[in-house]
Design a protein around this motif. Structure first.
Motif, PDB file in Angstrom:
ATOM      1  N   ASN A  79       0.837  -1.196   0.000  1.00  0.00           N
ATOM      2  CA  ASN A  79       0.000   0.000   0.000  1.00  0.00           C
ATOM      3  C   ASN A  79       0.879   1.257   0.000  1.00  0.00           C
ATOM      4  OD1 ASN A  79      -1.313   2.278   1.652  1.00  0.00           O
ATOM      5  ND2 ASN A  79      -3.054   1.012   1.052  1.00  0.00           N
ATOM      6  N   PRO A  80       0.682   2.162  -0.944  1.00  0.00           N
ATOM      7  CA  PRO A  80       1.548   3.346  -1.040  1.00  0.00           C
ATOM      8  C   PRO A  80       1.571   4.204   0.227  1.00  0.00           C
ATOM      9  CG  PRO A  80       0.253   3.086  -3.046  1.00  0.00           C
ATOM     10  CD  PRO A  80      -0.279   2.092  -2.068  1.00  0.00           C
ATOM     11  N   ALA A  81       0.440   4.322   0.908  1.00  0.00           N
ATOM     12  CA  ALA A  81       0.395   5.142   2.125  1.00  0.00           C
ATOM     13  C   ALA A  81       1.227   4.507   3.238  1.00  0.00           C
ATOM     14  CB  ALA A  81      -1.049   5.322   2.583  1.00  0.00           C
ATOM     15  N   LEU A  82       1.209   3.181   3.316  1.00  0.00           N
ATOM     16  CA  LEU A  82       2.003   2.499   4.338  1.00  0.00           C
ATOM     17  C   LEU A  82       3.485   2.563   4.002  1.00  0.00           C
ATOM     18  CD1 LEU A  82      -0.053  -0.640   5.445  1.00  0.00           C
ATOM     19  CD2 LEU A  82      -0.362   1.784   5.969  1.00  0.00           C
ATOM     20  N   ILE A  83       3.801   2.466   2.721  1.00  0.00           N
ATOM     21  CA  ILE A  83       5.207   2.604   2.303  1.00  0.00           C
ATOM     22  C   ILE A  83       5.716   4.003   2.670  1.00  0.00           C
ATOM     23  CG2 ILE A  83       6.719   2.771   0.283  1.00  0.00           C
ATOM     24  CD1 ILE A  83       5.089   0.473  -0.940  1.00  0.00           C
ATOM     25  N   LYS A  84       4.890   5.004   2.429  1.00  0.00           N
ATOM     26  CA  LYS A  84       5.279   6.372   2.781  1.00  0.00           C
ATOM     27  C   LYS A  84       5.517   6.502   4.280  1.00  0.00           C
ATOM     28  CE  LYS A  84       3.795  11.180   2.100  1.00  0.00           C
ATOM     29  NZ  LYS A  84       2.717  12.067   1.577  1.00  0.00           N
ATOM     30  N   ALA A  85       4.634   5.907   5.080  1.00  0.00           N
ATOM     31  CA  ALA A  85       4.796   5.945   6.537  1.00  0.00           C
ATOM     32  C   ALA A  85       6.069   5.233   6.970  1.00  0.00           C
ATOM     33  CB  ALA A  85       3.580   5.317   7.215  1.00  0.00           C
ATOM     34  N   ALA A  86       6.410   4.152   6.263  1.00  0.00           N
ATOM     35  CA  ALA A  86       7.605   3.378   6.605  1.00  0.00           C
ATOM     36  C   ALA A  86       8.891   4.139   6.292  1.00  0.00           C
ATOM     37  CB  ALA A  86       7.583   2.049   5.864  1.00  0.00           C
ATOM     38  N   GLN A  87       8.802   5.152   5.441  1.00  0.00           N
ATOM     39  CA  GLN A  87       9.999   5.887   5.020  1.00  0.00           C
ATOM     40  C   GLN A  87      10.232   7.175   5.814  1.00  0.00           C
ATOM     41  OE1 GLN A  87       8.800   6.232   0.917  1.00  0.00           O
ATOM     42  NE2 GLN A  87      10.022   4.456   0.273  1.00  0.00           N
ATOM     43  N   THR A  88       9.422   7.423   6.820  1.00  0.00           N
ATOM     44  CA  THR A  88       9.545   8.666   7.581  1.00  0.00           C
ATOM     45  C   THR A  88      10.677   8.591   8.602  1.00  0.00           C
ATOM     46  OG1 THR A  88       7.969   7.890   9.239  1.00  0.00           O
ATOM     47  CG2 THR A  88       7.076   9.134   7.369  1.00  0.00           C
ATOM     48  N   PRO A  89      11.244   9.727   8.975  1.00  0.00           N
ATOM     49  CA  PRO A  89      12.250   9.746  10.051  1.00  0.00           C
ATOM     50  C   PRO A  89      11.714   9.148  11.350  1.00  0.00           C
ATOM     51  CG  PRO A  89      12.243  11.844   8.878  1.00  0.00           C
ATOM     52  CD  PRO A  89      11.080  11.065   8.357  1.00  0.00           C
ATOM     53  N   GLU A  90      10.423   9.371  11.618  1.00  0.00           N
ATOM     54  CA  GLU A  90       9.786   8.830  12.816  1.00  0.00           C
ATOM     55  C   GLU A  90       9.877   7.298  12.832  1.00  0.00           C
ATOM     56  OE1 GLU A  90       5.687  10.094  15.163  1.00  0.00           O
ATOM     57  OE2 GLU A  90       5.666   9.930  12.981  1.00  0.00           O
ATOM     58  N   MET A  91       9.627   6.670  11.659  1.00  0.00           N
ATOM     59  CA  MET A  91       9.708   5.212  11.566  1.00  0.00           C
ATOM     60  C   MET A  91      11.148   4.737  11.708  1.00  0.00           C
ATOM     61  SD  MET A  91       8.180   2.313  11.259  1.00  0.00           S
ATOM     62  CE  MET A  91       6.544   2.549  10.548  1.00  0.00           C
TER      63      MET A  91
END
Length: 468
Positions: A79-91
């Motif tokens: 899922n593109p939204a989950l991939i984006k979340a996985a790439q954050t500094p927070e993650m």
């Protein structure tokens, strides 16, 4: 027809090999079997190529996946939204600096929970204990129940433990080791750890050789279908079950401090009960001062057309605890009563106490569900699918027996006399489906499952039953 939600999803199943596993999958499985038990493998997947509602194997076979990792994929593969979340500094911070949450939570842990898990907390719940898996969620909920009950019996949170309690607990003896129980239901599944396994009653293979607690089980109502043709019988089955629950609460030699129940018994065969039954269960537990734990590990996070399946019940008062995992991609239990927090630190504790990285993914899942209105979407698609399945059941008597899940989103099941062959045939036609219980075919599509996916599934189901 392409997916409404995500560009690039396959338009339908595609089979490259005559059978699954194909040669490449077989090669990978042979290699894997040297270091890992592969006897329960359903199929080998290539997750770099899987997308949306479709799972792809190393041979390039593309299957419509309505089993979704045993009901655990909420918004599709990659899922593109989950991939984006996985790439954050927070993650990145959460992954490379994984904290022992009980001792060293991050400065933003409250914010992560408030904007994620607690944003969708069930009614009456404003706190969460995070955990690692569904079994872990149930085990920690059970611990909370035992400590709550003994605290009440002791006289409240300020009453100190006696020397006898402290010393006897180290020998696994009373009074330190409480003589209490958790009640569950026959054909229930609540996990495979020691406490959760003692409340699991679905299949012997889960329990064989494992020491178990002497805990009670009540009969789950065995409803007959179609429901409208068996109203009196089903009402009696539910009344009998509630009477048995009350009798066990009053008379079992190890008094239950909690009753744990699934909204729909999933692993045990997709067994349903009416909202009236669950309202009755809430009333019985309240009457006798027993906690109600609702196990929403498989039913939660939108699959039934409501975010939590127990929202369908219109309960007179909320459950005391609601456990979750699977589609949340993390785990834990929600609660509201502050007395369910133990009176001293380290009583409800382990090293990880959950995982911030998974909590962040849960938050992204929640945001995606809300952005696309996926709970209401699932309710509508489920109604469409159920109506079409009713027509198939009428056309092919016996092949779609005891169809159940009406009005419960895509959480639908039916019985087939050749269930295992049915599932194997589905793969040959490009659909991955799961089973439960002895003869149930259970549908567990993702929340992004649409009418065009339902049409593919329905054509496949008809192909299966006309190919015997």
């Amino acid at each position: 027809m392409a997916s409404t939600f995500y560009a690039g999803e396959p338009e339908g199943p595609s089979l490259k090999t005559e059978s699954i596993p194909g040669p490449k999958s077989t090669e990978h499985l042979t290699q894997l079997d040297k270091v890992f038990d592969t006897r329960s493998v359903n199929m080998l997947a290539d997750y770099t190529k899987s997308f949306g509602n479709y799972i792809v194997d190393p041979d390039g076979n593309t299957l419509l996946d309505v089993y979704a990792q045993i009901a655990s994929i909420p918004v599709g593969y990659n899922n593109p939204a989950l991939i984006k979340a996985a790439q954050t500094p927070e993650m990145i911070q959460a992954l490379v600096n994984r904290p022992a949450l009980g001792n060293f939570p991050s400065h933003d842990w409250a914010s992560i929970l408030e904007t994620g898990a607690l944003k969708v907390a069930p009614k009456g719940c404003n706190q969460v204990f995070t955990a690692m898996a569904g079994s872990d969620a149930n085990e920690t909920a059970y611990k909370a129940a035992f400590m709550w009950r003994r605290q009440k019996e002791r006289g409240g949170p300020t009453v100190e433990f006696t020397e006898q309690e402290l010393n006897s607990s180290m020998n696994n003896q009373s009074p330190g080791a409480s003589q209490l129980s958790i009640m569950s239901f026959k054909t229930a599944f609540h996990g495979r750890l020691f406490g959760s396994l003692s409340t699991t009653r679905s299949k012997p293979i889960h329990k064989l050789d494992i020491p178990a607690f002497d805990w009670p089980q009540a009969t789950f109502p065995l409803l007959k279908y179609p429901l409208e043709e068996h109203v009196e019988e089903n009402a009696k089955a539910e009344a009998d079950s509630l009477a048995e629950v009350e009798d066990l609460i009053k008379n079992y030699h190890l008094p239950p401090c909690a009753v744990v129940v699934e909204p729909i018994q999933s692993e045990g065969g997709d067994n349903h009960a009416s909202p009236a039954f669950f309202r009755g269960l809430r009333e019985v537990t309240k009457k006798h001062g027993v906690l109600l734990i609702v196990d929403e590990v498989q039913t939660g996070v939108g699959a039934t057309g409501k975010f939590w399946a127990h929202d369908h019940w219109d309960l007179p008062s909320p459950p005391d605890m609601v456990t979750f995992s699977k589609k949340a991609q993390t785990a834990g239990y929600y609660f509201g009563n502050p007395e369910l927090r133990p009176n001293k630190p380290y009583r409800q504790f382990n090293t990880w106490m959950g995982d911030p990285a998974r909590a962040l993914i849960y938050r992204a899942i929640i945001d995606e569900i809300e952005r696309l209105n996926l709970v209401e979407h699932t309710a509508k698609v489920g109604d469409y699918l159920y109506g079409k399945l009713e027509a198939l059941a009428a056309k092919y008597p016996g092949e779609f027996a005891n169809l159940r899940g009406k009005g419960l989103g895509t959480f639908i099941a039916f019985d087939n006399p050749k269930r295992d062959q049915f599932l194997a045939k589905a793969k040959k036609f490009g659909v991955n489906i799961g089973g439960s219980g002895v003869s149930a075919v259970r549908l567990r599509p993702m929340l992004i499952f649409e009418k065009q996916h339902a049409d593919i599934l329905l054509k496949t189901l008809e192909k299966i039953v006309t190919s015997w």
